[in-house]
Design a protein around this motif. Structure first.
Motif, PDB file in Angstrom:
ATOM      1  N   THR A 173      -3.773  57.016   7.179  1.00  0.00           N
ATOM      2  CA  THR A 173      -3.409  57.653   5.916  1.00  0.00           C
ATOM      3  C   THR A 173      -4.586  57.648   4.951  1.00  0.00           C
ATOM      4  N   VAL A 174      -4.602  58.636   4.081  1.00  0.00           N
ATOM      5  CA  VAL A 174      -5.640  58.767   3.062  1.00  0.00           C
ATOM      6  C   VAL A 174      -4.960  58.889   1.710  1.00  0.00           C
ATOM      7  N   THR A 175      -5.421  58.097   0.756  1.00  0.00           N
ATOM      8  CA  THR A 175      -4.901  58.179  -0.598  1.00  0.00           C
ATOM      9  C   THR A 175      -6.058  58.340  -1.563  1.00  0.00           C
ATOM     10  N   GLN A 176      -5.780  59.007  -2.673  1.00  0.00           N
ATOM     11  CA  GLN A 176      -6.767  59.168  -3.743  1.00  0.00           C
ATOM     12  C   GLN A 176      -6.091  58.848  -5.063  1.00  0.00           C
ATOM     13  N   GLY A 177      -6.576  57.805  -5.692  1.00  0.00           N
ATOM     14  CA  GLY A 177      -5.929  57.355  -6.919  1.00  0.00           C
ATOM     15  C   GLY A 177      -4.507  56.915  -6.687  1.00  0.00           C
ATOM     16  N   GLY A 178      -4.225  56.404  -5.475  1.00  0.00           N
ATOM     17  CA  GLY A 178      -2.883  55.938  -5.143  1.00  0.00           C
ATOM     18  C   GLY A 178      -1.944  57.020  -4.647  1.00  0.00           C
ATOM     19  N   VAL A 179      -2.409  58.278  -4.626  1.00  0.00           N
ATOM     20  CA  VAL A 179      -1.578  59.400  -4.188  1.00  0.00           C
ATOM     21  C   VAL A 179      -1.972  59.791  -2.767  1.00  0.00           C
ATOM     22  N   THR A 180      -0.989  59.883  -1.877  1.00  0.00           N
ATOM     23  CA  THR A 180      -1.257  60.239  -0.486  1.00  0.00           C
ATOM     24  C   THR A 180      -1.730  61.678  -0.374  1.00  0.00           C
ATOM     25  N   VAL A 181      -2.791  61.876   0.405  1.00  0.00           N
ATOM     26  CA  VAL A 181      -3.343  63.207   0.639  1.00  0.00           C
ATOM     27  C   VAL A 181      -3.081  63.591   2.089  1.00  0.00           C
ATOM     28  N   SER A 182      -2.492  64.755   2.301  1.00  0.00           N
ATOM     29  CA  SER A 182      -2.169  65.214   3.651  1.00  0.00           C
ATOM     30  C   SER A 182      -3.387  65.914   4.255  1.00  0.00           C
ATOM     31  N   LEU A 183      -3.833  65.399   5.413  1.00  0.00           N
ATOM     32  CA  LEU A 183      -4.978  65.988   6.098  1.00  0.00           C
ATOM     33  C   LEU A 183      -4.603  66.356   7.525  1.00  0.00           C
ATOM     34  N   THR A 184      -5.249  67.386   8.046  1.00  0.00           N
ATOM     35  CA  THR A 184      -5.088  67.711   9.460  1.00  0.00           C
ATOM     36  C   THR A 184      -5.876  66.691  10.284  1.00  0.00           C
ATOM     37  N   ALA A 185      -5.668  66.715  11.596  1.00  0.00           N
ATOM     38  CA  ALA A 185      -6.345  65.755  12.471  1.00  0.00           C
ATOM     39  C   ALA A 185      -7.862  65.883  12.370  1.00  0.00           C
ATOM     40  N   HIS A 186      -8.372  67.105  12.348  1.00  0.00           N
ATOM     41  CA  HIS A 186      -9.824  67.293  12.291  1.00  0.00           C
ATOM     42  C   HIS A 186     -10.381  66.965  10.907  1.00  0.00           C
ATOM     43  N   GLU A 187      -9.641  67.263   9.868  1.00  0.00           N
ATOM     44  CA  GLU A 187     -10.079  66.862   8.527  1.00  0.00           C
ATOM     45  C   GLU A 187     -10.166  65.345   8.428  1.00  0.00           C
ATOM     46  N   TYR A 188      -9.169  64.670   8.988  1.00  0.00           N
ATOM     47  CA  TYR A 188      -9.165  63.203   8.964  1.00  0.00           C
ATOM     48  C   TYR A 188     -10.357  62.651   9.740  1.00  0.00           C
ATOM     49  N   ARG A 189     -10.623  63.185  10.926  1.00  0.00           N
ATOM     50  CA  ARG A 189     -11.738  62.695  11.734  1.00  0.00           C
ATOM     51  C   ARG A 189     -13.065  62.875  11.003  1.00  0.00           C
ATOM     52  N   LEU A 190     -13.247  64.039  10.374  1.00  0.00           N
ATOM     53  CA  LEU A 190     -14.499  64.282   9.667  1.00  0.00           C
ATOM     54  C   LEU A 190     -14.652  63.318   8.496  1.00  0.00           C
ATOM     55  N   LEU A 191     -13.597  63.150   7.721  1.00  0.00           N
ATOM     56  CA  LEU A 191     -13.660  62.239   6.581  1.00  0.00           C
ATOM     57  C   LEU A 191     -13.896  60.803   7.044  1.00  0.00           C
ATOM     58  N   ALA A 192     -13.196  60.387   8.111  1.00  0.00           N
ATOM     59  CA  ALA A 192     -13.358  59.024   8.613  1.00  0.00           C
ATOM     60  C   ALA A 192     -14.788  58.781   9.065  1.00  0.00           C
ATOM     61  N   TYR A 193     -15.387  59.766   9.736  1.00  0.00           N
ATOM     62  CA  TYR A 193     -16.756  59.579  10.212  1.00  0.00           C
ATOM     63  C   TYR A 193     -17.722  59.462   9.039  1.00  0.00           C
ATOM     64  N   LEU A 194     -17.545  60.304   8.021  1.00  0.00           N
ATOM     65  CA  LEU A 194     -18.407  60.225   6.844  1.00  0.00           C
ATOM     66  C   LEU A 194     -18.216  58.905   6.101  1.00  0.00           C
ATOM     67  N   MET A 195     -16.971  58.410   6.033  1.00  0.00           N
ATOM     68  CA  MET A 195     -16.720  57.162   5.320  1.00  0.00           C
ATOM     69  C   MET A 195     -17.254  55.959   6.089  1.00  0.00           C
ATOM     70  N   HIS A 196     -17.232  56.029   7.416  1.00  0.00           N
ATOM     71  CA  HIS A 196     -17.848  54.961   8.200  1.00  0.00           C
ATOM     72  C   HIS A 196     -19.365  54.944   7.994  1.00  0.00           C
ATOM     73  N   ARG A 197     -19.918  56.094   7.631  1.00  0.00           N
ATOM     74  CA  ARG A 197     -21.365  56.209   7.422  1.00  0.00           C
ATOM     75  C   ARG A 197     -21.684  56.539   5.965  1.00  0.00           C
TER      76      ARG A 197
END
Length: 220
Positions: A140-164
């Protein structure tokens, strides 16, 4: 995040591939040691789940050849061999963790998350970037405590950038870590996913570094 799953049992391999896919990983599969060896040398993986009892070439030999060749991706050994001798042999060959069959898929996922975190120097399953939080346990992804709905590929891209976080990540690296080997890769889709994330999370979150790639803008 992209994972190589090496398991010769077709039923278990299919089940684990589905579990990993649902957990947000792009999954490549190998049913024998020779194929696994080739993929581990030619493709970039964030982690590998490796069975020891493989046809053609056993998993221990595959792991030893990876390490002697300079491949440093985290490796989780998955095997029915649960004696301490086998565990020691696996760790000495370069494995990062060990899970004996039978096992709970929740434990496998937890160990895999931990390996990926450690490979990036991270201690918490919660990735934080300013007001943005990505929970690697729940996906799950939240911004300011609010859940943000992401597709599988959006999540993967964001996760990779956040890991780096703080690093410039090339378009090629994003493509290689977002998609499995057999996926019809199109570099233009990276721009599409970046644009979608900017719309959902803020236009200033992801910076385009001309000629180099993308990076998360430093959190305030």
């Amino acid at each position: 995040m992209r994972v190589l799953l090496v398991e010769d049992d077709p039923l278990l391999r299919t089940q684990l591939a589905r579990v990993l896919d649902q957990a947000g990983y792009a999954v490549d599969q190998a049913a024998d040691g020779q194929t696994a060896l080739h993929l581990g040398v030619t493709e970039p993986y964030d982690a590998v789940v490796l069975d020891l009892g493989l046809p053609v070439m056993d998993g221990l030999t595959v792991l030893q050849r990876w390490r002697s060749g300079g491949q440093v991706m985290p490796v989780l050994i998955l095997t029915a061999r649960d004696s301490w001798h086998d565990k020691v042999a696996g760790i000495d060959a370069g494995a990062d963790d060990y899970l004996a069959k039978p096992f709970h898929t929740e434990e496998l996922l937890a160990r895999l998350r931990a390996l990926v975190r450690r490979a990036h120097g991270l201690a918490s399953p919660l990735l934080q970037h300013g007001a943005l939080t990505l929970d690697t346990r729940s996906g799950t992804v939240t911004q300011g405590g609010v859940t943000v709905s992401l597709t599988a590929h959006e999540y993967r891209l964001l996760a990779y950038l956040m890991h780096r976080a703080g690093e410039v990540v090339s378009r090629t690296a994003l493509i290689e870590h977002l998609y499995a080997q057999d996926f019809d890769r199109d570099s233009n889709t990276v721009e599409v996913f970046v644009a979608r994330l900017r719309r959902k999370l803020g236009a200033d979150l992801i910076e385009t570094v001309r000629g180099l790639g993308y990076r998360l803008v430093a959190a305030p």
